[in-house]
Scaffold this motif. Structure first.
Motif, PDB file in Angstrom:
ATOM      1  N   UNK A 210       0.874  -1.172   0.000  1.00  0.00           N
ATOM      2  CA  UNK A 210       0.000   0.000   0.000  1.00  0.00           C
ATOM      3  C   UNK A 210       0.906   1.214   0.000  1.00  0.00           C
ATOM      4  N   UNK A 211       0.836   2.014  -1.075  1.00  0.00           N
ATOM      5  CA  UNK A 211       1.640   3.234  -1.123  1.00  0.00           C
ATOM      6  C   UNK A 211       0.742   4.402  -0.767  1.00  0.00           C
ATOM      7  N   UNK A 212       1.100   5.083   0.315  1.00  0.00           N
ATOM      8  CA  UNK A 212       0.251   6.156   0.832  1.00  0.00           C
ATOM      9  C   UNK A 212       0.772   7.526   0.421  1.00  0.00           C
ATOM     10  N   UNK A 213      -0.123   8.404   0.066  1.00  0.00           N
ATOM     11  CA  UNK A 213       0.176   9.830   0.009  1.00  0.00           C
ATOM     12  C   UNK A 213      -1.101  10.511   0.504  1.00  0.00           C
ATOM     13  N   UNK A 214      -1.320  10.426   1.794  1.00  0.00           N
ATOM     14  CA  UNK A 214      -2.555  10.773   2.484  1.00  0.00           C
ATOM     15  C   UNK A 214      -3.668   9.799   2.084  1.00  0.00           C
ATOM     16  N   UNK A 215      -3.934   9.701   0.788  1.00  0.00           N
ATOM     17  CA  UNK A 215      -4.864   8.681   0.298  1.00  0.00           C
ATOM     18  C   UNK A 215      -4.031   7.565  -0.337  1.00  0.00           C
ATOM     19  N   UNK A 216      -4.618   6.384  -0.526  1.00  0.00           N
ATOM     20  CA  UNK A 216      -3.854   5.311  -1.172  1.00  0.00           C
ATOM     21  C   UNK A 216      -3.521   5.693  -2.609  1.00  0.00           C
ATOM     22  N   UNK A 217      -2.249   5.512  -3.006  1.00  0.00           N
ATOM     23  CA  UNK A 217      -1.828   5.793  -4.373  1.00  0.00           C
ATOM     24  C   UNK A 217      -1.722   4.480  -5.135  1.00  0.00           C
ATOM     25  N   UNK A 218      -1.235   3.463  -4.440  1.00  0.00           N
ATOM     26  CA  UNK A 218      -1.164   2.137  -5.042  1.00  0.00           C
ATOM     27  C   UNK A 218      -1.575   1.127  -3.989  1.00  0.00           C
ATOM     28  N   UNK A 219      -2.390   0.191  -4.365  1.00  0.00           N
ATOM     29  CA  UNK A 219      -2.688  -0.909  -3.462  1.00  0.00           C
ATOM     30  C   UNK A 219      -2.819  -2.154  -4.318  1.00  0.00           C
ATOM     31  N   UNK A 220      -1.946  -3.115  -4.057  1.00  0.00           N
ATOM     32  CA  UNK A 220      -2.001  -4.335  -4.853  1.00  0.00           C
ATOM     33  C   UNK A 220      -0.856  -5.246  -4.469  1.00  0.00           C
ATOM     34  N   UNK A 221      -0.563  -6.245  -5.303  1.00  0.00           N
ATOM     35  CA  UNK A 221       0.493  -7.169  -4.895  1.00  0.00           C
ATOM     36  C   UNK A 221       1.871  -6.555  -5.128  1.00  0.00           C
TER      37      UNK A 221
END
Lengths: 233, 274
Positions: A210-221
């Motif tokens: 999960x890549x965060x920048x306040x909101x999720x930027x990427x979520x996956x494997x």
């Protein structure tokens, strides 16, 4: 372990604002963590990673949304927090620190039994820290301290582990050692959720990112994340 | 020293001060370990000043001192803990503000009613003449409560003191335990203040814990050592006060200071050898 994946943690539109006037610290995180997942939460400083973890650990109440545990009591989480200033000069032996991880399954009065001592011993031995049991926590090296705190977290839960920047302040060897321990725990079926600014080290071991920048930027494997060559906003 | 002790304890008022002081010293040391480690030492100081203010008001109104100061000091403990937890206002500055305000109120009230005389000095720096039978009963109850709670919740208190975040995340209600410690500290200070004095009572909370930490490295040992040390220092201070005719509260603080210096030296020596 059952063949079908069992949900263990669900975040529903989790959002946080520290003050009404301030901007969002975390915005709209919705995801599920299955049993056996190793989720790495990465992102810049101030991207809301630690705030997210604190909401999951129940330390900060979310402004919006909620955290739902499935097949798990809310206190049944092993938590490895960032080191606090208090602990740098705290008189406590390794045994005292590790045993405190067992308190969540104790009723009242919370006295330790022989079985508790054996549990603590097993976890210390697992990380090669049994010899340190009589040592003062404050005199240990950073890597040793993290192993002791990890043993304490495992005393609290064998199912879900929340880690907040576990390799910060560790030298490369100690960091590699800690990652190996985590990878080993993961292969044994432990569900791990780790916040880290060490993107390379974290993503390489994780199954999901999960890549965060306040909101999720990427979520996956994790593979997909690596294929894209990370994520830069 | 044995004969001297027997002679000293032949005075009933000294016996009362001895009993109350010993119990207060014991409780203050136990609670102090947690307060000092949590960086809440200032709360003890703030509470004693608030205690002085309420004591002065009680005297002015002709009320029993403890009946006024206990509830107010408990309330103050609640507020001070809240303030020091809230990082948005400067916690230590807010506590200093409350401390000096309460002290000023106390001094002005006393000056307007009884006039500035030795009474004020007694409140500020303590007197062993103040202890009545009811104080002895109260301090025994208080000490029993503090000891029982401390033993029953010892492991939880350790967990909350060492790592509040972890304790909370694993289901310990950290706030409840911190409040319990603050409220018990308030009671100990309210009871002990008149022997030790409002200016000096917080040293009973801080000194034994700091001294014990110079030498011992486990939480359990620090707690036990602080408790024993605190009682011994109180006794030595009282003895010195009796022998040299010095104020009791200040003598006890000086005994604690001496112990701190000895323990610091011992800690240094140990580190050099190791």
């Amino acid at each position: 372990m059952a063949a079908d994946t069992k949900e263990i943690l669900r975040l529903e539109n989790l959002s946080l604002r520290y003050e009404a006037a301030a901007g969002w610290a975390v915005k709209g995180v919705t995801l599920t963590v299955d049993e056996g997942d190793f989720l790495a939460v990465v992102g810049e400083n101030g991207s809301g990673k630690t705030s997210l973890l604190k909401m999951i650990a129940g330390l900060t109440p979310p402004t919006e949304g909620r955290v739902v545990f499935e097949n798990l009591r809310a206190c049944e989480v092993g938590y490895l927090p960032q080191q606090t200033a208090v602990q740098k000069d705290f008189p406590a032996t390794v045994t005292e620190v590790v045993m405190s991880g067992l308190l969540n399954r104790k009723g009242f009065p919370a006295f330790y039994t022989k079985k508790d001592r054996e549990t603590a011993r097993a976890h210390l031995e697992r990380f090669g820290a049994w010899d340190l049991r009589g040592e003062s926590y404050r005199t240990l090296s950073g890597g040793q301290q993290q192993r002791v705190l990890l043993a304490r977290a495992l005393c609290a839960s064998e199912k879900l582990l929340l880690l907040d920047e576990p390799v910060t302040g560790l030298d490369p060897n100690a960091a590699a050692e800690l990652y190996d321990i985590l990878a080993d725990l993961h292969t044994r079926g432990m569900t791990i959720l780790m916040v880290s600014h060490d993107v390379d080290g974290a993503v390489r071991r994780a199954s999901k990112v999960l890549h965060m920048d306040t909101a999720p930027v990427y979520y996956g494997d994790a593979e997909g994340y690596l294929k894209r060559g990370g994520f830069h906003v | 020293m044995f004969d001297l002790t027997r002679e000293m304890l032949s005075y009933p008022f000294i016996v009362r001060a001895f009993v109350v002081g010993t119990l207060v010293a014991l409780c203050a040391a136990l609670l102090g370990v947690s307060l000092v480690l949590k960086r809440y030492s200032m709360i003890g100081d703030g509470l004693s000043h608030v205690g002085f203010g309420t004591l002065a008001v009680a005297v002015a109104l002709g009320l029993a001192p403890l009946s006024v100061s206990v509830p107010v000091v408990l309330l103050a403990a609640f507020l001070l803990l809240r303030i020091s937890e809230n990082s948005r206002i400067k916690g230590d500055a807010a506590i200093a503000l409350i401390s000096s305000s309460a002290l000023a109120v106390g001094v002005v009230v006393l000056a307007m009613t009884v006039g500035m005389n030795t009474d004020v000095c007694n409140y500020l720096f303590g007197t062993i003449l103040a202890m009545k039978k009811s104080d002895v009963t109260l301090s025994i109850c208080l000490a029993a409560a503090v000891l029982a709670l401390f033993v029953l919740f010892y492991n939880k208190i350790f967990a909350v003191t060492f790592d509040e975040g972890f304790a909370k995340a694993t289901g310990t209600r950290a706030g409840v335990y911190k409040m319990l410690i603050a409220l018990l500290t308030a009671l100990v200070i309210a009871v002990g203040m008149r022997i030790m004095g409002a200016m000096l009572i917080s040293s009973l909370v801080i000194f034994p814990a700091l001294s014990a930490m110079r030498v011992f490295k486990s939480f359990g040992r620090v707690v036990v050592c602080a408790a024993i040390l605190s009682v011994v220092c109180f006794y030595l201070g009282l003895l010195a006060s009796y022998t040299y005719n010095t104020p009791a509260g200040a003598s006890v603080v000086l005994a604690n200071l001496a112990a701190f210096l000895v323990f610091s030296a011992a800690g240094q020596a140990r580190r050099l050898i190791a």
